[in-house]
Write an enzyme that holds these catalytic residues in place. Structure first.
Site, PDB file in Angstrom:
ATOM      1  N   ALA A 152       0.864  -1.172   0.000  1.00 47.74           N
ATOM      2  CA  ALA A 152       0.000   0.000   0.000  1.00 47.74           C
ATOM      3  C   ALA A 152       0.902   1.224   0.000  1.00 47.74           C
ATOM      4  O   ALA A 152       2.059   1.152   0.420  1.00 47.74           O
ATOM      5  CB  ALA A 152      -0.888  -0.022   1.229  1.00 47.74           C
TER       6      ALA A 152
ATOM      7  N   GLY B 182       0.636  -4.980   1.054  1.00 48.83           N
ATOM      8  CA  GLY B 182      -0.534  -5.054   0.164  1.00 48.83           C
ATOM      9  C   GLY B 182      -0.227  -5.799  -1.130  1.00 48.83           C
ATOM     10  O   GLY B 182      -1.139  -6.339  -1.770  1.00 48.83           O
TER      11      GLY B 182
ATOM     12  N   GLU C  32      -0.581  -9.325  -0.294  1.00 46.09           N
ATOM     13  CA  GLU C  32      -2.013  -9.554  -0.035  1.00 46.09           C
ATOM     14  C   GLU C  32      -2.827  -9.609  -1.329  1.00 46.09           C
ATOM     15  O   GLU C  32      -3.746 -10.424  -1.459  1.00 46.09           O
ATOM     16  CB  GLU C  32      -2.546  -8.454   0.888  1.00 46.09           C
ATOM     17  CG  GLU C  32      -2.006  -8.603   2.313  1.00 46.09           C
ATOM     18  CD  GLU C  32      -2.250  -7.376   3.174  1.00 46.09           C
ATOM     19  OE1 GLU C  32      -1.956  -6.253   2.727  1.00 46.09           O
ATOM     20  OE2 GLU C  32      -2.745  -7.542   4.301  1.00 46.09           O
TER      21      GLU C  32
ATOM     22  N   GLU D 108       4.358  -5.098   7.726  1.00 44.97           N
ATOM     23  CA  GLU D 108       3.559  -4.065   8.392  1.00 44.97           C
ATOM     24  C   GLU D 108       3.926  -3.801   9.836  1.00 44.97           C
ATOM     25  O   GLU D 108       3.919  -2.650  10.271  1.00 44.97           O
ATOM     26  CB  GLU D 108       2.057  -4.424   8.303  1.00 44.97           C
ATOM     27  CG  GLU D 108       1.445  -4.205   6.936  1.00 44.97           C
ATOM     28  CD  GLU D 108       1.582  -5.404   6.008  1.00 44.97           C
ATOM     29  OE1 GLU D 108       2.367  -6.330   6.323  1.00 44.97           O
ATOM     30  OE2 GLU D 108       0.905  -5.429   4.973  1.00 44.97           O
TER      31      GLU D 108
HETATM   32  N1  DAK Z   1       4.546   3.173  -0.931  1.00 44.46           N
HETATM   33  C1  DAK Z   1       4.903   4.309  -1.540  1.00 44.46           C
HETATM   34  N2  DAK Z   1       6.025   4.437  -2.281  1.00 44.46           N
HETATM   35  C2  DAK Z   1       6.827   3.367  -2.403  1.00 44.46           C
HETATM   36  C3  DAK Z   1       6.516   2.131  -1.773  1.00 44.46           C
HETATM   37  C4  DAK Z   1       5.298   2.054  -1.007  1.00 44.46           C
HETATM   38  N3  DAK Z   1       4.900   0.924  -0.411  1.00 44.46           N
HETATM   39  N4  DAK Z   1       7.498   1.263  -2.055  1.00 44.46           N
HETATM   40  C5  DAK Z   1       8.372   1.921  -2.826  1.00 44.46           C
HETATM   41  N5  DAK Z   1       7.975   3.193  -3.040  1.00 44.46           N
HETATM   42  C6  DAK Z   1       8.649   4.231  -3.810  1.00 44.46           C
HETATM   43  C7  DAK Z   1       9.834   4.786  -3.053  1.00 44.46           C
HETATM   44  O1  DAK Z   1       9.426   5.794  -2.148  1.00 44.46           O
HETATM   45  C8  DAK Z   1      10.659   5.354  -4.187  1.00 44.46           C
HETATM   46  O2  DAK Z   1      10.100   6.578  -4.582  1.00 44.46           O
HETATM   47  P1  DAK Z   1      11.046   7.846  -4.985  1.00 44.46           P
HETATM   48  O3  DAK Z   1      11.888   8.086  -3.795  1.00 44.46           O
HETATM   49  O4  DAK Z   1      11.822   7.360  -6.176  1.00 44.46           O
HETATM   50  O5  DAK Z   1      10.075   8.936  -5.277  1.00 44.46           O
HETATM   51  C9  DAK Z   1      10.440   4.346  -5.305  1.00 44.46           C
HETATM   52  O6  DAK Z   1       9.229   3.675  -4.981  1.00 44.46           O
HETATM   53  C10 DAK Z   1      11.539   3.317  -5.414  1.00 44.46           C
HETATM   54  O7  DAK Z   1      11.687   2.712  -4.137  1.00 44.46           O
HETATM   55  P2  DAK Z   1      13.097   2.617  -3.385  1.00 44.46           P
HETATM   56  O8  DAK Z   1      13.981   3.775  -3.733  1.00 44.46           O
HETATM   57  O9  DAK Z   1      12.808   2.403  -1.942  1.00 44.46           O
HETATM   58  O10 DAK Z   1      13.708   1.305  -4.050  1.00 44.46           O
HETATM   59  P3  DAK Z   1      14.734   0.293  -3.383  1.00 44.46           P
HETATM   60  O11 DAK Z   1      15.191  -0.581  -4.489  1.00 44.46           O
HETATM   61  O12 DAK Z   1      15.790   1.008  -2.589  1.00 44.46           O
HETATM   62  O13 DAK Z   1      13.886  -0.584  -2.353  1.00 44.46           O
HETATM   63  C11 DAK Z   1      11.933  -1.806  -1.629  1.00 44.46           C
HETATM   64  C12 DAK Z   1      12.820  -1.400  -2.837  1.00 44.46           C
HETATM   65  C13 DAK Z   1      10.699  -2.550  -2.167  1.00 44.46           C
HETATM   66  C14 DAK Z   1      12.722  -2.759  -0.719  1.00 44.46           C
HETATM   67  C15 DAK Z   1      11.545  -0.518  -0.839  1.00 44.46           C
HETATM   68  O14 DAK Z   1      10.980   0.398  -1.775  1.00 44.46           O
HETATM   69  C16 DAK Z   1      10.553  -0.786   0.225  1.00 44.46           C
HETATM   70  O15 DAK Z   1      10.903  -1.288   1.287  1.00 44.46           O
HETATM   71  N6  DAK Z   1       9.324  -0.360  -0.006  1.00 44.46           N
HETATM   72  C17 DAK Z   1       8.256  -0.434   0.985  1.00 44.46           C
HETATM   73  C18 DAK Z   1       7.841  -1.868   1.167  1.00 44.46           C
HETATM   74  C19 DAK Z   1       6.810  -1.986   2.233  1.00 44.46           C
HETATM   75  O16 DAK Z   1       7.072  -1.750   3.433  1.00 44.46           O
HETATM   76  N7  DAK Z   1       5.605  -2.366   1.807  1.00 44.46           N
HETATM   77  C20 DAK Z   1       4.528  -2.560   2.733  1.00 44.46           C
HETATM   78  C21 DAK Z   1       3.757  -1.301   2.829  1.00 44.46           C
HETATM   79  S1  DAK Z   1       2.606  -1.392   4.119  1.00 44.46           S
HETATM   80  C22 DAK Z   1      -4.530  -1.013   5.913  1.00 44.46           C
HETATM   81  C23 DAK Z   1      -4.538  -1.130   4.571  1.00 44.46           C
HETATM   82  C24 DAK Z   1      -3.432  -1.603   3.935  1.00 44.46           C
HETATM   83  C25 DAK Z   1      -2.283  -1.911   4.608  1.00 44.46           C
HETATM   84  C26 DAK Z   1      -2.298  -1.779   5.963  1.00 44.46           C
HETATM   85  C27 DAK Z   1      -3.410  -1.333   6.634  1.00 44.46           C
HETATM   86  N8  DAK Z   1      -5.663  -0.450   6.588  1.00 44.46           N
HETATM   87  C28 DAK Z   1      -6.058   0.834   6.233  1.00 44.46           C
HETATM   88  C29 DAK Z   1      -6.528  -1.314   7.318  1.00 44.46           C
HETATM   89  C30 DAK Z   1      -1.137  -2.297   3.887  1.00 44.46           C
HETATM   90  C31 DAK Z   1       0.076  -1.886   4.273  1.00 44.46           C
HETATM   91  C32 DAK Z   1       1.238  -2.049   3.430  1.00 44.46           C
HETATM   92  O17 DAK Z   1       1.218  -2.557   2.339  1.00 44.46           O
END
Ligand code: DAK
Length: 270
Positions: free
Chosen positions: A63, A108, A111, A131
């Site tokens: 997400a 997400g 998921e 998360e």
């Molecule tokens: N959201 C927004 N932007 C993201 C992103 C994300 N999840 N993942 C990557 N990006 C963006 C980065 O900010 C970056 O943007 P710029 O800086 O270039 O503008 C670009 O994508 C490239 O990412 P990185 O520079 O970070 O690339 P790396 O190769 O260094 O790293 C990575 C890749 C996948 C390891 C890293 O980007 C990463 O850790 N990303 C986040 C992964 C993550 O934590 N995903 C889980 C998100 S939490 C709910 C509803 C839904 C959810 C929860 C509750 N309720 C409302 C009930 C769901 C939650 C989630 O999914």
């Protein structure tokens, strides 16, 4: 549509989440466009869907953290509902959906892959529910679908530790159906997409009502006890006997003439 691409080839539809700059992260607009795309799928024509992410690096990196970071409790619940509604739409979609997971499938992203019927992973795919490291629980069904897919013990381990796992481990624990290795020098993303589309084409050749009924029997049956589940299967099995496909396919099999016996049934029921 800004963030969703939809292509049709023969009876297979391919949906691409196309927000490569943010690693295809799911913001509200992506979720709205995905929902609208599913609503527009022509179910008279399409028999199987493939879902993938744009680019080589990510299927869906989760997400959108930037959008989520400032949500109030009420807004977070609304965002969660929007995601859950579209994920349920995928899960209960009348025809099968295959996820071609071409890289990061985190939060997400993991998921949404679990909401699909079948998951094929590229050799570069990475799965995880990170998360708790962000101070939240999985919010798009992760606690429920991961536990159902790989068992409560392994789901708890992955969710509590927020550890990412590579494709081979995802295969070992039963999170993905297969890991697709590309030919020497070829792209991992192209290989997994081609494999998913080939599998989808194979599904599209089967009797369409029987495929839909099988999906419904599995999905609905898993929600109830075995006695009730068997009744669900019986009803759907019975419904196949009102289709032309069943009559033609079984008649062909029973035909003494070898030529006719092997004749491909012209699946025509919608
Ligand atoms: N959201 C927004 N932007 C993201 C992103 C994300 N999840 N993942 C990557 N990006 C963006 C980065 O900010 C970056 O943007 P710029 O800086 O270039 O503008 C670009 O994508 C490239 O990412 P990185 O520079 O970070 O690339 P790396 O190769 O260094 O790293 C990575 C890749 C996948 C390891 C890293 O980007 C990463 O850790 N990303 C986040 C992964 C993550 O934590 N995903 C889980 C998100 S939490 C709910 C509803 C839904 C959810 C929860 C509750 N309720 C409302 C009930 C769901 C939650 C989630 O999914």
């Amino acid at each position: 549509m800004e963030y969703i691409l939809y292509e049709v080839s023969d009876k297979v539809g391919t949906i691409t989440i196309n927000r490569e700059k943010a690693l295809n992260a799911l913001n509200s607009q992506v979720l709205d466009e995905l929902s609208a795309t599913l609503d527009a799928v022509d179910l008279n024509e399409i028999r199987c869907l493939v879902l993938t992410g744009a680019g080589e690096k990510a299927f869906v990196a989760g997400a959108d953290i930037a959008e989520m970071s400032s949500l109030t409790k009420a807004e977070a619940e609304a965002f969660g509902k929007k995601g859950n509604d579209v994920f349920r739409k995928l899960e209960t979609f009348p025809i099968p959906v295959i996820a071609a997971v071409n890289g990061f499938a985190l939060g997400g992203g993991c998921e949404i892959a679990m909401s699909c019927d079948i998951r094929l992973a590229s050799d570069t795919a990475v799965f995880g529910q990170p998360e708790v490291g962000l101070g939240i629980t999985p919010g798009f069904g992760g606690t429920q679908r991961l536990a159902r897919l790989i068992g409560a013990g392994m789901a708890k381990q992955l969710i509590y530790t927020a550890r990412n796992i590579k494709a081979e481990e995802a295969y070992r624990v039963g999170l993905v159906n297969d890991v697709i290795k590309p030919e020497e020098g070829a792209s991992s993303k192209d290989a997994v997409l081609a494999a998913a589309q080939k599998m989808a084409a194979g599904i599209a050749k089967q009797a369409p009502i029987a495929v839909r009924a099988s999906k419904k029997a599995i999905n609905d049956g898993l929600q109830v006890d075995m006695d009730a589940a068997i009744v669900i299967e019986e009803k759907l099995f019975g419904s196949c006997f009102e289709t032309k496909d069943q009559g033609a396919a079984m008649a062909n099999f029973l035909e003494k003439d070898k030529e006719k016996k092997l004749k491909v049934v012209p699946f025509e029921n919608k």
